[in-house]
Design an enzyme around this catalytic site. Structure first.
Site, PDB file in Angstrom:
ATOM      1  N   ARG A  35      -9.200  -7.013  -1.161  1.00 46.29           N
ATOM      2  CA  ARG A  35      -8.578  -8.337  -1.172  1.00 46.29           C
ATOM      3  C   ARG A  35      -9.311  -9.311  -2.082  1.00 46.29           C
ATOM      4  O   ARG A  35      -8.905 -10.472  -2.181  1.00 46.29           O
ATOM      5  CB  ARG A  35      -8.636  -8.908   0.235  1.00 46.29           C
ATOM      6  CG  ARG A  35      -7.347  -8.902   0.985  1.00 46.29           C
ATOM      7  CD  ARG A  35      -7.710  -9.287   2.380  1.00 46.29           C
ATOM      8  NE  ARG A  35      -6.721 -10.012   3.056  1.00 46.29           N
ATOM      9  CZ  ARG A  35      -5.959  -9.484   4.018  1.00 46.29           C
ATOM     10  NH1 ARG A  35      -6.018  -8.224   4.295  1.00 46.29           N
ATOM     11  NH2 ARG A  35      -5.137 -10.241   4.663  1.00 46.29           N
ATOM     12  N   ARG A  54       6.821 -12.240  14.464  1.00 49.74           N
ATOM     13  CA  ARG A  54       6.185 -10.919  14.655  1.00 49.74           C
ATOM     14  C   ARG A  54       5.674 -10.743  16.081  1.00 49.74           C
ATOM     15  O   ARG A  54       5.082 -11.634  16.674  1.00 49.74           O
ATOM     16  CB  ARG A  54       5.014 -10.755  13.685  1.00 49.74           C
ATOM     17  CG  ARG A  54       4.233  -9.482  13.981  1.00 49.74           C
ATOM     18  CD  ARG A  54       3.273  -9.088  12.906  1.00 49.74           C
ATOM     19  NE  ARG A  54       2.433 -10.169  12.456  1.00 49.74           N
ATOM     20  CZ  ARG A  54       1.699 -10.112  11.357  1.00 49.74           C
ATOM     21  NH1 ARG A  54       1.724  -9.044  10.598  1.00 49.74           N
ATOM     22  NH2 ARG A  54       0.956 -11.132  11.009  1.00 49.74           N
ATOM     23  N   ARG A  81       0.009 -12.415  17.424  1.00 51.94           N
ATOM     24  CA  ARG A  81      -1.323 -12.530  16.811  1.00 51.94           C
ATOM     25  C   ARG A  81      -1.784 -13.984  16.764  1.00 51.94           C
ATOM     26  O   ARG A  81      -0.990 -14.878  16.478  1.00 51.94           O
ATOM     27  CB  ARG A  81      -1.282 -11.944  15.393  1.00 51.94           C
ATOM     28  CG  ARG A  81      -1.865 -10.546  15.357  1.00 51.94           C
ATOM     29  CD  ARG A  81      -1.644  -9.870  14.052  1.00 51.94           C
ATOM     30  NE  ARG A  81      -2.154 -10.605  12.895  1.00 51.94           N
ATOM     31  CZ  ARG A  81      -2.134 -10.128  11.676  1.00 51.94           C
ATOM     32  NH1 ARG A  81      -1.651  -8.919  11.439  1.00 51.94           N
ATOM     33  NH2 ARG A  81      -2.595 -10.842  10.665  1.00 51.94           N
ATOM     34  N   ARG A 122      -3.614 -18.680   5.063  1.00 51.06           N
ATOM     35  CA  ARG A 122      -3.623 -17.261   4.667  1.00 51.06           C
ATOM     36  C   ARG A 122      -2.887 -17.073   3.338  1.00 51.06           C
ATOM     37  O   ARG A 122      -3.314 -16.299   2.488  1.00 51.06           O
ATOM     38  CB  ARG A 122      -2.978 -16.406   5.764  1.00 51.06           C
ATOM     39  CG  ARG A 122      -3.895 -16.247   6.974  1.00 51.06           C
ATOM     40  CD  ARG A 122      -3.151 -15.790   8.205  1.00 51.06           C
ATOM     41  NE  ARG A 122      -2.535 -14.497   8.092  1.00 51.06           N
ATOM     42  CZ  ARG A 122      -1.540 -14.066   8.860  1.00 51.06           C
ATOM     43  NH1 ARG A 122      -1.038 -14.845   9.809  1.00 51.06           N
ATOM     44  NH2 ARG A 122      -1.043 -12.870   8.695  1.00 51.06           N
TER      45      ARG A 122
HETATM   46  P1  AP5 Z   1       3.899  -6.647   8.739  1.00 55.41           P
HETATM   47  O1  AP5 Z   1       4.223  -5.246   8.358  1.00 55.41           O
HETATM   48  O2  AP5 Z   1       3.094  -6.876   9.963  1.00 55.41           O
HETATM   49  O3  AP5 Z   1       3.269  -7.435   7.476  1.00 55.41           O
HETATM   50  P2  AP5 Z   1       1.823  -7.351   6.814  1.00 55.41           P
HETATM   51  O4  AP5 Z   1       2.020  -7.386   5.336  1.00 55.41           O
HETATM   52  O5  AP5 Z   1       1.063  -6.199   7.387  1.00 55.41           O
HETATM   53  O6  AP5 Z   1       1.264  -8.743   7.300  1.00 55.41           O
HETATM   54  P3  AP5 Z   1      -0.147  -9.163   7.904  1.00 55.41           P
HETATM   55  O7  AP5 Z   1       0.069 -10.535   8.472  1.00 55.41           O
HETATM   56  O8  AP5 Z   1      -0.685  -8.123   8.844  1.00 55.41           O
HETATM   57  O9  AP5 Z   1      -1.007  -9.228   6.652  1.00 55.41           O
HETATM   58  P4  AP5 Z   1      -2.308 -10.006   6.464  1.00 55.41           P
HETATM   59  O10 AP5 Z   1      -2.743  -9.433   5.191  1.00 55.41           O
HETATM   60  O11 AP5 Z   1      -2.185 -11.479   6.504  1.00 55.41           O
HETATM   61  O12 AP5 Z   1      -3.151  -9.676   7.798  1.00 55.41           O
HETATM   62  P5  AP5 Z   1      -4.379  -8.673   8.064  1.00 55.41           P
HETATM   63  O13 AP5 Z   1      -4.238  -8.186   9.446  1.00 55.41           O
HETATM   64  O14 AP5 Z   1      -4.545  -7.717   6.965  1.00 55.41           O
HETATM   65  O15 AP5 Z   1       5.300  -7.428   8.849  1.00 55.41           O
HETATM   66  C1  AP5 Z   1       5.328  -8.799   9.213  1.00 55.41           C
HETATM   67  C2  AP5 Z   1       6.648  -9.089   9.970  1.00 55.41           C
HETATM   68  O16 AP5 Z   1       7.749  -8.915   9.085  1.00 55.41           O
HETATM   69  C3  AP5 Z   1       6.888  -8.149  11.156  1.00 55.41           C
HETATM   70  O17 AP5 Z   1       7.474  -8.879  12.210  1.00 55.41           O
HETATM   71  C4  AP5 Z   1       7.870  -7.100  10.605  1.00 55.41           C
HETATM   72  O18 AP5 Z   1       8.692  -6.594  11.640  1.00 55.41           O
HETATM   73  C5  AP5 Z   1       8.638  -7.911   9.559  1.00 55.41           C
HETATM   74  N1  AP5 Z   1       9.048  -7.119   8.382  1.00 55.41           N
HETATM   75  C6  AP5 Z   1       8.303  -6.188   7.702  1.00 55.41           C
HETATM   76  N2  AP5 Z   1       8.994  -5.696   6.658  1.00 55.41           N
HETATM   77  C7  AP5 Z   1      10.199  -6.342   6.667  1.00 55.41           C
HETATM   78  C8  AP5 Z   1      11.362  -6.262   5.818  1.00 55.41           C
HETATM   79  N3  AP5 Z   1      11.420  -5.431   4.760  1.00 55.41           N
HETATM   80  N4  AP5 Z   1      12.413  -7.068   6.119  1.00 55.41           N
HETATM   81  C9  AP5 Z   1      12.361  -7.917   7.187  1.00 55.41           C
HETATM   82  N5  AP5 Z   1      11.303  -8.014   8.025  1.00 55.41           N
HETATM   83  C10 AP5 Z   1      10.229  -7.238   7.759  1.00 55.41           C
HETATM   84  O19 AP5 Z   1      -5.621  -9.695   7.975  1.00 55.41           O
HETATM   85  C11 AP5 Z   1      -5.870 -10.654   8.979  1.00 55.41           C
HETATM   86  C12 AP5 Z   1      -7.185 -11.367   8.682  1.00 55.41           C
HETATM   87  O20 AP5 Z   1      -8.289 -10.416   8.704  1.00 55.41           O
HETATM   88  C13 AP5 Z   1      -7.290 -12.036   7.294  1.00 55.41           C
HETATM   89  O21 AP5 Z   1      -6.725 -13.321   7.297  1.00 55.41           O
HETATM   90  C14 AP5 Z   1      -8.823 -12.048   7.084  1.00 55.41           C
HETATM   91  O22 AP5 Z   1      -9.437 -13.084   7.825  1.00 55.41           O
HETATM   92  C15 AP5 Z   1      -9.245 -10.718   7.693  1.00 55.41           C
HETATM   93  N6  AP5 Z   1      -9.261  -9.624   6.695  1.00 55.41           N
HETATM   94  C16 AP5 Z   1      -8.446  -8.525   6.697  1.00 55.41           C
HETATM   95  N7  AP5 Z   1      -8.726  -7.732   5.638  1.00 55.41           N
HETATM   96  C17 AP5 Z   1      -9.723  -8.344   4.954  1.00 55.41           C
HETATM   97  C18 AP5 Z   1     -10.419  -8.024   3.752  1.00 55.41           C
HETATM   98  N8  AP5 Z   1     -10.118  -6.919   3.043  1.00 55.41           N
HETATM   99  N9  AP5 Z   1     -11.378  -8.873   3.336  1.00 55.41           N
HETATM  100  C19 AP5 Z   1     -11.692  -9.983   4.042  1.00 55.41           C
HETATM  101  N10 AP5 Z   1     -11.053 -10.367   5.174  1.00 55.41           N
HETATM  102  C20 AP5 Z   1     -10.084  -9.544   5.633  1.00 55.41           C
END
Ligand code: AP5
Length: 239
Positions: free
Chosen positions: A97, A143, A176, A187
């Site tokens: 990221r 979600r 969440r 975000r």
């Molecule tokens: P979903 O599949 O859950 O989307 P996503 O892209 O996985 O979204 P996230 O919110 O999980 O991504 P994020 O990157 O913000 O969070 P992460 O957990 O990595 O789908 C979302 C919704 O849309 C669902 O309801 C689904 O049903 C719907 N949907 C999906 N596809 C669809 C479609 N085609 N049409 C219609 N609806 C659809 O990160 C969280 C936190 O962790 C970050 O903010 C940060 O603090 C930390 N973190 C994580 N990784 C790192 C890293 N590498 N470095 C530093 N900090 C990090």
């Protein structure tokens, strides 16, 4: 089992803004190719819940929608990637990221191949999900996730059969902590500032595949399978 499932897939990196569908599609890729989904967000949330040192350090940044420091995340990923279930490949959902994480991953993969040539760790297939930002808010605020099996729902777009209950195992679905309006804005800003340059890093190397993720889930999945199955693998040279 389809022939494709048995092939060595190597690393797959999924990039995209919050709510783009990385988690939803990762689960489908994992089922098809028999390789693990490694979600840095899920791993961090697990650590927060278990009150580990890492979880305690990461909690404040996560609740504000900021990124957790690179060194903490890279160490966590390094531990996970050494597991045997990653030998044929793995799906990185939400990593790298930052530019530092992307350079770290290239170096890590190269080193792993030198250490153990049996590991099938070529340069990652990097996919960026493009979605209209106006749709993301509905996706994130709607979600719901199953804390038992990890299945992802959306009360507006992909609702469970029974309100707030997982279709698979009957567990009550959860929301969440960071899917609140003000955190979602941060975000998205963090994504633009720190993760968009990662996509550019891969694009310059000719390694970026863009997918229009603004379509029904099944259509996005079909395109992903096609892109991955047509992809030529390259050694983990980092260049
Ligand atoms: P979903 O599949 O859950 O989307 P996503 O892209 O996985 O979204 P996230 O919110 O999980 O991504 P994020 O990157 O913000 O969070 P992460 O957990 O990595 O789908 C979302 C919704 O849309 C669902 O309801 C689904 O049903 C719907 N949907 C999906 N596809 C669809 C479609 N085609 N049409 C219609 N609806 C659809 O990160 C969280 C936190 O962790 C970050 O903010 C940060 O603090 C930390 N973190 C994580 N990784 C790192 C890293 N590498 N470095 C530093 N900090 C990090």
């Amino acid at each position: 089992m389809a022939e494709e499932v048995l092939r060595n897939i190597g690393p797959i990196v999924l990039l995209g803004p919050p709510g783009a569908g990385k988690g939803t599609q990762s689960k489908r890729l994992s089922d098809r190719y028999g390789i693990p989904q490694i979600s840095t967000g899920d791993l961090l949330r697990e650590n927060v819940q278990r009150r580990t040192d890492l979880g305690i350090k990461a909690e404040a940044q996560m609740s504000r929608g900021e990124l957790v420091p690179d060194n903490l995340v890279c160490d966590m990923v390094a531990w996970r990637l050494r597991d045997q279930d990653c030998e044929r490949g793995f799906i990185l959902d939400g990593f790298p990221r930052t530019a530092i994480q992307a350079a770290w991953l290239d170096a890590f993969l190269k080193h792993q191949v030198l250490e153990n040539p049996k590991r099938h760790l070529c340069s990652p297939i990097v996919v960026r999900f493009d979605v209209d930002y106006n749709k993301l808010s509905l996706r994130l605020t709607g979600r719901r996730t199953c804390p038992t099996c990890g299945r992802i729902y959306n009360v507006h777009l992909q609702p469970p059969l029974v309100d707030e209950i997982c279709d698979v195992d009957g567990t009550k679905l959860i929301i969440r902590d960071d899917d609140r309006y003000e955190v979602i804005q941060e975000r998205l800003a963090t994504y633009e500032r720190q993760t968009m340059p990662v996509a550019e890093y891969y694009k310059k190397q000719g390694r970026l595949i863009s997918v229009n993720a603004d379509r029904p889930v099944d259509e996005v999945t079909a395109e992903l399978f096609q892109d991955i199955e047509n992809h030529e693998t390259a050694p983990a040279s980092g260049d």
